[in-house]
Design a protein around this motif. Structure first.
Motif, mmCIF file in Angstrom:
data_model
loop_
_atom_site.group_PDB
_atom_site.id
_atom_site.type_symbol
_atom_site.label_atom_id
_atom_site.label_comp_id
_atom_site.label_asym_id
_atom_site.label_seq_id
_atom_site.Cartn_x
_atom_site.Cartn_y
_atom_site.Cartn_z
ATOM 1 N N ARG A 232 -12.846 -0.334 5.023
ATOM 2 C CA ARG A 232 -12.054 1.093 5.994
ATOM 3 C C ARG A 232 -12.743 0.675 7.933
ATOM 4 N NH1 ARG A 232 -9.692 2.051 2.078
ATOM 5 N NH2 ARG A 232 -10.019 3.905 0.757
ATOM 6 N N ARG A 233 -11.806 0.026 7.367
ATOM 7 C CA ARG A 233 -11.871 0.029 9.362
ATOM 8 C C ARG A 233 -10.401 -0.393 10.103
ATOM 9 N NH1 ARG A 233 -15.678 -5.242 10.381
ATOM 10 N NH2 ARG A 233 -16.612 -3.944 8.754
ATOM 11 N N ARG A 234 -10.550 -0.224 11.098
ATOM 12 C CA ARG A 234 -8.563 -0.706 11.841
ATOM 13 C C ARG A 234 -8.579 -1.691 11.569
ATOM 14 N NH1 ARG A 234 -9.360 0.148 18.283
ATOM 15 N NH2 ARG A 234 -9.830 2.225 17.795
ATOM 16 N N HIS B 296 -5.176 -6.765 4.066
ATOM 17 C CA HIS B 296 -5.193 -6.160 2.827
ATOM 18 C C HIS B 296 -6.138 -6.650 1.912
ATOM 19 C CE1 HIS B 296 -1.497 -3.191 3.161
ATOM 20 N NE2 HIS B 296 -1.248 -4.479 3.363
ATOM 21 N N LYS C 293 -6.300 -2.031 5.356
ATOM 22 C CA LYS C 293 -6.537 -1.435 4.259
ATOM 23 C C LYS C 293 -6.966 -2.136 3.313
ATOM 24 C CE LYS C 293 -1.647 0.402 5.596
ATOM 25 N NZ LYS C 293 -2.212 2.088 5.695
ATOM 26 N N GLY C 294 -8.430 -1.116 2.694
ATOM 27 C CA GLY C 294 -8.923 -1.436 1.996
ATOM 28 C C GLY C 294 -8.210 -1.192 0.110
ATOM 29 N N HIS C 295 -8.256 -1.457 -0.712
ATOM 30 C CA HIS C 295 -7.709 -1.275 -2.122
ATOM 31 C C HIS C 295 -8.737 -1.753 -3.008
ATOM 32 C CE1 HIS C 295 -3.426 -1.505 -0.581
ATOM 33 N NE2 HIS C 295 -3.904 -2.203 0.611
ATOM 34 N N HIS D 199 -1.685 -4.658 9.128
ATOM 35 C CA HIS D 199 -2.141 -4.441 8.744
ATOM 36 C C HIS D 199 -2.956 -5.951 7.691
ATOM 37 C CE1 HIS D 199 -1.666 -0.165 9.429
ATOM 38 N NE2 HIS D 199 -2.580 -0.397 9.664
#
Length: 310
Positions: A110-112, A99, A115-117, A97
């Motif tokens: 938010r998408r395939r 990040h 990973k959003g933080h 993923h």
């Protein structure tokens, strides 16, 4: 630094500005879409300078982040993505993923495959046409994702010569770990610092040292000097037990595939033998238990005798 060509990214709605048809930017068109809402121009490229040590993992992460940040310029590459960009090694499964981190109050991506933080404070540097979370904050981020061994490998990358001169010291990294900020993984960071060692040349060398220690053997010395009188020079094995005159070295695939390297390895083995040193050669396919058993036998001790056990 090395020259590297990167693609031009654009919004699909702007296709006319780039002499591209509306069909070309659809799902069936020939223009590549690295992420939803962004396209990669099939011809236009830009040349930038990147680290000369940048490998394929680095370049892949860099390109993914370029596409993401075209859509969300407020975000910054973070966590394991930023760690690789800063020159650290992390487990491959953690690179599946991308990040990115944005400030609290902004909706995370938010998408395939992403990973959003969110973070209250975001220390960002701008390099290689990217916004990247600064190294110290990145270290605190990955401390909450990695185990002690993998965190130790990441720290050794900064303390050693994998990418040229060391970029950190144990004292500077300890200050990062003890910074007066809240973060997950502080105990992991501290434990990894106790196991990290300066001067290591590669992640594989760190892994080799930790396998031996975790197997109950005494900790070997990193790059002990072995003076070869016949050659009038000093060589340094990956790790070694000086008193027992035992060297343990990791050998990558190129050691077998490259005839020149193969000849160097033969000479190196003979040099060790001339000074009464034995050498254990370790490959990536060797089980850890086998590495420990062979080393223990060479030390004339099992992992559980003479106080070697935990």
């Amino acid at each position: 630094m090395a020259a590297h060509r990167i693609p031009l990214y654009f919004n699909p709605d702007d296709h006319d500005s780039y002499d591209l048809s509306s069909y070309s930017v659809t799902a069936r068109g020939h223009v590549r879409a690295p992420h939803h809402g962004v396209r990669e121009h099939p011809e236009w490229r830009k040349t930038i300078e990147i680290p000369d040590w940048a490998d394929e993992d680095w370049k892949t992460i860099h390109l993914r982040q370029l596409g993401l940040q075209h859509v969300r310029p407020d975000c910054a590459a973070s966590h394991t993505s930023a760690a690789v960009l800063h020159g650290m090694a992390v487990p491959q499964h953690l690179l599946r993923h991308s990040h990115v981190t944005s400030m609290i109050g902004v909706v995370p991506i938010r998408r395939r495959g992403v990973k959003g933080h969110s973070a209250e404070l975001l220390d960002v540097v701008e390099e290689w046409d990217l916004r990247i979370v600064a190294r110290d904050q990145t270290l605190r981020q990955i401390a909450g994702m990695l185990g002690v061994r993998d965190m130790t490998i990441a720290l050794d990358c900064l303390l050693g010569t994998w990418h040229g001169e060391a970029s950190a010291t144990l004292d500077s990294l300890r200050a990062v770990a003890e910074a007066p900020v809240r973060y997950r993984g502080r105990s992991t960071f501290r434990a990894a610092l106790d196991r990290a060692r300066p001067g290591v040349d590669s992640p594989r060398e760190t892994s080799l040292r930790l396998v031996l220690v975790d197997g109950g053997l005494p900790e070997p010395v990193v790059h002990p000097p072995v003076h070869i009188r016949a050659l009038g020079r000093t060589i340094h094995p990956d790790v070694g037990y000086v008193e027992q005159r035992l060297a343990v070295e990791y050998e990558g695939e190129h050691h077998r595939a490259d005839p020149v390297q193969w000849a160097v390895d033969i000479e190196r083995g003979q040099a060790f033998e001339s000074e009464g040193w034995r050498r254990i050669r370790v490959t990536k396919d060797m089980p850890e238990a086998e590495v420990v058993a062979l080393t223990a036998a060479a030390l004339d001790a099992s992992p559980t005798v003479r106080g070697f056990g935990a």
